[in-house]
Design an enzyme around this catalytic site. Structure first.
Site, PDB file in Angstrom:
ATOM      1  N   HIS A 139       4.973  -5.097  -5.982  1.00  0.00           N
ATOM      2  CA  HIS A 139       4.060  -4.674  -5.109  1.00  0.00           C
ATOM      3  C   HIS A 139       3.357  -5.933  -4.303  1.00  0.00           C
ATOM      4  CE1 HIS A 139       1.615  -2.696  -1.763  1.00  0.00           C
ATOM      5  NE2 HIS A 139       0.611  -3.437  -2.420  1.00  0.00           N
ATOM      6  N   SER A 260      -9.429   8.483  -0.462  1.00  0.00           N
ATOM      7  CA  SER A 260      -8.661   8.274  -1.578  1.00  0.00           C
ATOM      8  C   SER A 260      -8.361   9.673  -2.257  1.00  0.00           C
ATOM      9  CB  SER A 260      -8.907   7.301  -2.501  1.00  0.00           C
ATOM     10  OG  SER A 260      -9.502   6.047  -1.856  1.00  0.00           O
ATOM     11  N   THR A 363      -0.842  -0.500  -6.443  1.00  0.00           N
ATOM     12  CA  THR A 363       0.471  -0.013  -6.288  1.00  0.00           C
ATOM     13  C   THR A 363       1.588  -0.544  -7.091  1.00  0.00           C
ATOM     14  OG1 THR A 363      -0.005  -0.200  -3.810  1.00  0.00           O
ATOM     15  CG2 THR A 363       2.176   0.629  -4.367  1.00  0.00           C
TER      16      THR A 363
END
EC number: 3.7.1.2
Lengths: 433, 433
Positions: A139, A260, A363
């Site tokens: 990522h 989130s 990620t």
């Protein structure tokens, strides 16, 4: 008791639906909190949730020490996280025995078991501080290429786990809607205030801090694993247009802090012991690990063997009765740093972790595009939209889009450790400035 | 009661030492928490601290509503911050009346007043989240020159208040030692693990959040001032060498999270009403404010008229009996953004603020070098050390160096609103990896 007993494949529970192929067999026993009576600790087992307070009342957990029982009486899991690794393991063993086939507690099944579909889950803990790492190297590389084509990975990346502090107040549990944020974005005509037009998800692993450390005391790598109480899934929703304009020089702020989402079940570190694996092999041209990040045991079994998935469901898909569609399949083997390395780095300068602090991995993407952990990567920064089975195209998320992260560990002939869901739906930002 | 009464210059208290020239005259009445019995709310007055719980027991505050009294019974000031601005003002008026010359409470002085020198102060509130802004434009410019000589202020700076999330767990109250962190730093021979060799302070204004907002609901600029309960001083200690290596692309992390220091007294927004001033005049070549950051009242009186000072005392100076030496004098007029603009920006995307959240302004420096809010600026990044009256030189901080931030508001012929101290001493990092 044989400490490995809780990982044996042949063990069975008396609870319906708790087969080894289910997300929550006897070997899993993740902890969560029901959103009622101010918070009530439960354990997922098969299709049910064990009411831990009821089990305490029925004296099914009397073998636990007083402070261990006390931690389970609380309204959230912070006290459980504050226990040392041995105490958390004793609790696991006690819960395992209680739920194992043949235990006399089965006769109290109607008092001990709740139907989780009839209850809402709460955040499992009060989150003191939340830290987001950047440990998914593919990522970092693929997102970096979009911003810095010649220099995607910055020079520090291979030397230390990079992280930044995120917003704790806006972390919500799976199922809560996510409001599209207004913010400043940069356009050809200059900055403009508008709802974000580049809403994205990020597929991350959540790590819940255990007892933690006093300010000024680092936790060395060889002790770090004792300070991760459990794991979950984390969607680090991102407003890419807001983030792109604001993030220099101090990092992401309003591109992230609107919301989130974390999954409700804490998969204990103990449940994942059989699914430890070696750390990512470092290519020969990568710098050697510094001593404080280098430990034979951590290199051999500090990684995790967790399959990860992202799926999407749009309102059109739901209207047409179409099932959610898988967007990506990734794996924790793509983490450049182990959880223990991240935690050791976090405390290196003396920063104190407290029970219930949340760390996210960053990620997690595969090297190719089958496991892109964000739309940013999947659509090359929005220029190459993907097409869904409904025929709809997506460069970034529309209102009504629902993203679900799931994960599991499994070995052939073994049992499955499911993580449950981390789910959130984008809703329209109403009436802001 | 005349709501302006609490700002009248001629008002006097029955408490010794509470003259208009002291830091804590009757017109100030900052709130704090003693570090005993789990936390006990006090009000600074002259040389003393009013024991608010004793005042409640003696029924000196019976005119307050039940929930207002309840907030003052707590172990920290979070409940007080959660009150709306009217309730906080009623409490101010009640405390003012209680302590005003002629009030019969004076007869209970020995039960109501504590000697603060005999007590330790605690953090005034549980800090949920901490955000650090970057609103001192001269600091942004002078620090920016060191990193980007041609482009010190990034293009976003003049359009929106830039900020990042910081670490809440490591914020300590004035007087607590600050442990020099170990960390990775970049050297000519590559990255190395060592104690930071470039320890710095940062002179900042602290802003304590009031009631706050639900997730998804922005606080518009015209209501923002109601959501700042009070102010203090903040030292955003920085390890420049750690920060320089780690901060790209996600911002400061371990260069900051080893410790921050906040002053113990919360100077209420109400006490500062007479010291509001116009916002910084925006030069003609700066972009116009966007509507959501533009409000006539905020431009006219959203700024603050606070004098700021930094002083240093080294162990050599203390050994020789030399007094602390002033390093800088600055002023809140050098903030490019008003507190209300910062708060409105913070919630623009729906991010929720909670009572007790802490925002810091960013380093406040003057355009010239008389008011550099950090050693980074004073020493041109460490290349031009300063010389102290003891003959010692400092590029960055040594072990034993103690930094004290102070501040006050004052008008000729008026009274003084002192902020007390924000003090911390660097101690050696012991025995890490």
């Amino acid at each position: 008791m044989n400490p490995d007993h809780t990982h044996e494949v042949h063990c069975r529970s008396w609870v319906p639906g708790s087969t080894t192929h289910a997300d929550f067999p006897l070997q899993n026993l993740p902890l969560g909190v029901l959103d009622e009576s101010g918070g009530r600790i439960v354990v997922a087992i098969g299709d049910y949730a064990l009411d831990v307070q009821a089990a305490l009342h029925l004296q099914c957990l009397d073998d636990l020490a007083c402070h261990e029982q006390h931690a389970l009486h609380a309204h959230n899991l912070n006290d459980w996280m504050a226990l040392d690794a041995h105490a958390r393991r004793r609790i696991r063993h006690a819960l395992f025995a209680l739920l194992e086939h043949g235990n006399s507690a089965a006769q109290h099944g109607d008092r001990l078991l709740l139907d989780p579909r009839k209850h809402r889950m709460a955040l499992p803990a009060h989150i003191g501080d939340y830290t987001d790492f950047y440990s998914g190297i593919h990522h970092a590389m693929k997102a970096g290429v979009l911003f810095r084509p010649d220099n995607p990975l910055l020079p520090n990346y291979k030397y230390l786990p990079i992280a930044y502090h995120g917003r704790a107040s806006s972390i919500k549990v799976s199922g809560e809607p996510v409001c599209r944020p207004h913010g400043q974005v940069h356009t050809d005509e200059g900055p403009r205030l508008q709802p974000s037009a580049r809403m994205d998800f990020e597929l991350e692993l959540a790590m819940w801090a255990g007892p933690g450390n006093a300010l000024g005391d680092a936790i060395p790598l060889e002790r770090a694993h004792e300070h991760i109480a459990g794991y979950g899934l984390f969607n680090d929703w991102s407003a890419r247009d807001i983030q792109a304009w604001e993030y220099r020089p101090l990092g992401p702020f309003q591109g992230k802090n609107f919301a989130s989402t974390v999954s409700p079940w804490i998969i204990t570190a103990d449940a994942l012991v059989p699914f430890r694996r070696s750390a990512m092999a470092r290519p020969a041209d990568h710098p050697a690990l510094m001593d404080y990040l280098n430990n034979e045991r951590d290199q051999a079994q500090g990684g995790l063997d967790i399959q990860l998935e992202v799926s999407i469901s749009t309102s059109t898909m739901r209207d047409r009765g179409l099932p959610a569609c898988r967007l990506a399949q990734s794996h924790t083997s793509h983490l450049y740093w182990t959880p223990a390395q991240m935690l050791a780095q976090h405390t290196l300068g003396g920063c104190n972790l407290r029970p219930g602090d949340l760390m996210a991995s960053g990620t997690i993407s595969t090297p190719d595009h089958t496991g892109d952990g964000s739309l940013l990567e999947m659509t090359a920064g929005g220029v190459a939209p993907i097409t869904l089975p409904s025929g709809e195209q997506r460069a970034f998320l529309h209102d009504g889009d629902e993203i679900t992260l799931t994960a599991y560990c499994e070995r052939p002939g073994g049992y499955r450790i499911g993580f449950g869901e981390c789910r959130g739906r984008i809703i329209c930002a109403a009436g802001r400035p």
